[in-house]
Motif scaffolding. Sequence first.
Motif, PDB file in Angstrom:
ATOM      1  N   SER A 154       5.527   8.659  54.824  1.00  0.00           N
ATOM      2  CA  SER A 154       5.020   9.350  53.635  1.00  0.00           C
ATOM      3  C   SER A 154       3.499   9.244  53.562  1.00  0.00           C
ATOM      4  O   SER A 154       2.875   8.574  54.383  1.00  0.00           O
ATOM      5  CB  SER A 154       5.622   8.708  52.387  1.00  0.00           C
ATOM      6  N   GLY A 155       2.952   9.854  52.504  1.00  0.00           N
ATOM      7  CA  GLY A 155       1.520   9.696  52.239  1.00  0.00           C
ATOM      8  C   GLY A 155       1.200   8.314  51.682  1.00  0.00           C
ATOM      9  O   GLY A 155       0.037   7.926  51.619  1.00  0.00           O
TER      10      GLY A 155
ATOM     11  N   MET B 196      -2.784   6.553  43.279  1.00  0.00           N
ATOM     12  CA  MET B 196      -3.504   5.561  44.074  1.00  0.00           C
ATOM     13  C   MET B 196      -3.102   5.697  45.539  1.00  0.00           C
ATOM     14  O   MET B 196      -1.957   6.013  45.852  1.00  0.00           O
ATOM     15  CB  MET B 196      -3.192   4.148  43.575  1.00  0.00           C
ATOM     16  N   ASP B 197      -4.073   5.446  46.407  1.00  0.00           N
ATOM     17  CA  ASP B 197      -3.868   5.592  47.855  1.00  0.00           C
ATOM     18  C   ASP B 197      -4.038   4.217  48.503  1.00  0.00           C
ATOM     19  O   ASP B 197      -4.936   3.461  48.108  1.00  0.00           O
ATOM     20  CB  ASP B 197      -4.936   6.560  48.386  1.00  0.00           C
ATOM     21  N   PRO B 198      -3.199   3.875  49.492  1.00  0.00           N
ATOM     22  CA  PRO B 198      -3.355   2.555  50.100  1.00  0.00           C
ATOM     23  C   PRO B 198      -4.648   2.436  50.897  1.00  0.00           C
ATOM     24  O   PRO B 198      -5.046   3.378  51.581  1.00  0.00           O
ATOM     25  CB  PRO B 198      -2.140   2.433  51.030  1.00  0.00           C
ATOM     26  N   VAL B 199      -5.273   1.287  50.802  1.00  0.00           N
ATOM     27  CA  VAL B 199      -6.440   0.994  51.646  1.00  0.00           C
ATOM     28  C   VAL B 199      -5.939   0.920  53.093  1.00  0.00           C
ATOM     29  O   VAL B 199      -4.803   0.473  53.346  1.00  0.00           O
ATOM     30  CB  VAL B 199      -7.063  -0.357  51.198  1.00  0.00           C
TER      31      VAL B 199
ATOM     32  N   ASN C  28      -6.731   9.086  56.218  1.00  0.00           N
ATOM     33  CA  ASN C  28      -6.268   8.761  54.861  1.00  0.00           C
ATOM     34  C   ASN C  28      -6.474   9.944  53.915  1.00  0.00           C
ATOM     35  O   ASN C  28      -7.063  10.968  54.287  1.00  0.00           O
ATOM     36  CB  ASN C  28      -6.894   7.456  54.345  1.00  0.00           C
ATOM     37  N   ALA C  29      -5.981   9.790  52.698  1.00  0.00           N
ATOM     38  CA  ALA C  29      -5.944  10.928  51.764  1.00  0.00           C
ATOM     39  C   ALA C  29      -7.351  11.401  51.392  1.00  0.00           C
ATOM     40  O   ALA C  29      -7.571  12.602  51.186  1.00  0.00           O
ATOM     41  CB  ALA C  29      -5.174  10.534  50.508  1.00  0.00           C
TER      42      ALA C  29
ATOM     43  N   ARG D  70      -5.647   1.674  63.144  1.00  0.00           N
ATOM     44  CA  ARG D  70      -5.875   1.872  61.716  1.00  0.00           C
ATOM     45  C   ARG D  70      -4.674   2.598  61.115  1.00  0.00           C
ATOM     46  O   ARG D  70      -4.402   3.755  61.425  1.00  0.00           O
ATOM     47  CB  ARG D  70      -7.137   2.720  61.496  1.00  0.00           C
ATOM     48  N   LEU D  71      -3.932   1.901  60.244  1.00  0.00           N
ATOM     49  CA  LEU D  71      -2.781   2.522  59.591  1.00  0.00           C
ATOM     50  C   LEU D  71      -3.229   3.045  58.235  1.00  0.00           C
ATOM     51  O   LEU D  71      -3.931   2.356  57.495  1.00  0.00           O
ATOM     52  CB  LEU D  71      -1.655   1.511  59.409  1.00  0.00           C
ATOM     53  N   THR D  72      -2.798   4.270  57.921  1.00  0.00           N
ATOM     54  CA  THR D  72      -3.138   4.868  56.630  1.00  0.00           C
ATOM     55  C   THR D  72      -1.855   5.339  55.951  1.00  0.00           C
ATOM     56  O   THR D  72      -0.779   5.354  56.562  1.00  0.00           O
ATOM     57  CB  THR D  72      -4.079   6.082  56.818  1.00  0.00           C
TER      58      THR D  72
END
Length: 573
Positions: free
Chosen positions: A44-45, A129-132, A163-164, A203-205
Amino acid sequence: MDYDLIVVGSGAGALLAAIAAHDGGLRPLVLEKTNLVGGTSALSGGGIWIPVNDDMAKAGIQDSTDTAFGYVKRCARGLASDRRILAYVETARTLARTLAQIGVPYRCMPHYSDYYPGTEGALPGGRTMDPVDFNAGRLGLQGLELLRPTNPGQLILGRMQINAFEARSMLARERKSKWVLMWIMARYFLDYPWRSKTRRDRRLTGGQALVGGLLAAARARKIPIWTETTLQSLQQKDGRVCGVTVLRDGQIQPISAAKGVLLAAGGFERNQEMRERHLPQPTNQAWTATPPGANTGDAIRAGADMGAQLHLMEHTWGAPTLAVPKEEKFRAMFVERSLPGCMVVNGRGERFLNESGPYPEFQQAMFANHAKTGSAIPAWIVFDARFRANYPIGPMMPASAVPDSRLRKSWLGQVYWKGETLQELAAHIGVDPQGLAASAARMTQFAQTGKDLDFDRGGNSFDRYYGDIHVHPNPNLAPINQGPFYAMQLWPGDIGTKGGLLTDEDARVLDTQGQAIEGLYCVGNNAASVMGPSYPGAGSTLGPAMTFALRAVAHLRGQSMALQRTDLLDSAV
Ligand code: FAD
């Protein structure tokens, strides 16, 4: 092998429940049907919708429990209890804080609008909110191999994670986006020490950062996770759920749980028979964007066998999807349809929706129009050469980067259709040519005035979030008049179902009389959504899945989280 809590599934809600149980002094066991951890959550996002979060105040955005409660209650249209809605609104920020404490921090997206800006209580940004980004080195190569990989559609050149914030910058063609892209590529290719071990990005997003971080936390705590272990049924003793039976290594085995079982095994989107029984028709399990074979409603059926009440079974987290050859699942089309210079039409060549609107409403509009015209499934997204030059769509990068001559030959007629004129395109896709030409001419007119008189595309903050800031007067509208013209096929797909076991504010499963079934908890798409039939903002599925996981574990430990603002319950909105 004594366990206090058995968690079924390994998506975000499941893993967080196991971690919280462990940190609360319990012995959890996680059971996962497939050979990979993370379910749909991992691809997912990773966004979570967290009203009144700590970052909002720092960003100068005002929110309150009253406003958020009213908004969700209006969105839920009477199909979720006030107690659950209040529990969510009050506990969501605790979720964000807990995630930060266990090493999965989030930051708010100040400009990502709620999905229904016209509904009282909606905000133009801040709640999503988006994960760091998460460094996969902390998970280790072994852990990374266990983590379900993300979709090709979420990777740059099939490799690099994004990332987003970066995705939005590129889609909106912000000036800095070229630098961002160069940085992403340089960082990946220069990281030779990591690349020599795996092709997967360090780098995981998005969902990879979320589930990668949770998996790292679970592994650090040595929480057992049994993959290739499928829940078959629940065990009950003296009116209390006390364990499960599973299929493991080809054998049916019982496993007992001293305190209870938490079901987090997703929805039923991959079960064709259940889809035909419950969802609007036509329906096809192939149209979903979730992993094949995973979420087949097993734990919904196991709960129903215990007498659990089912709720919202006719609803999905709807989204238009498209097929890409050789990919194992359909891709959801979340944002490209919002960019200027495209339109969506039925077989008559007529527009029937706001292309930039929220994805669940998009899917519902397809069903509604199909019922009327018999020609909106599939629908067609049509765009011109200018759009094609500037924006990515589905698996195609902008033509300025990857021209048609460099696209896979097999995609023509499968992923995209092309005609030098609208008439030629209409003939290829079997759409009425007059209708198509009239719709394109009308869109071209709307682009000049900036007003979509038919569906008000670009008329609110949500639509504009994925517009092109360089396009005026309306960032979601541009003429559709430069050949060649293109089309892609869209299906009324989903990113999961949202009906399941009815639960209370502590995620306890309720029976058909509304009484809690002792020892049985349920979160995520396994449970009926707290959002009712709606999708208040990005992150409305993962936010509740994990928030209710925390509340379930607190209840299981005898430390239920009391509702604070009970004065809001049963208030008129
Ligand atoms: P899952 O994460 O799917 O986990 C369920 C797990 O249970 C699976 O691993 C499955 O294999 C396992 N399982 C099934 N049956 C059994 C069984 N019998 N025994 C044992 N295990 C079993 N939502 C958001 O809120 N924010 C977003 O940004 C977002 N972006 C998305 C982007 C995409 C491309 C997609 C497809 C979805 C997105 N979603 C998003 C939706 C979200 O990912 C899902 O709604 C959410 O992950 C569901 O979580 P879950 O725990 O219920 O199910």
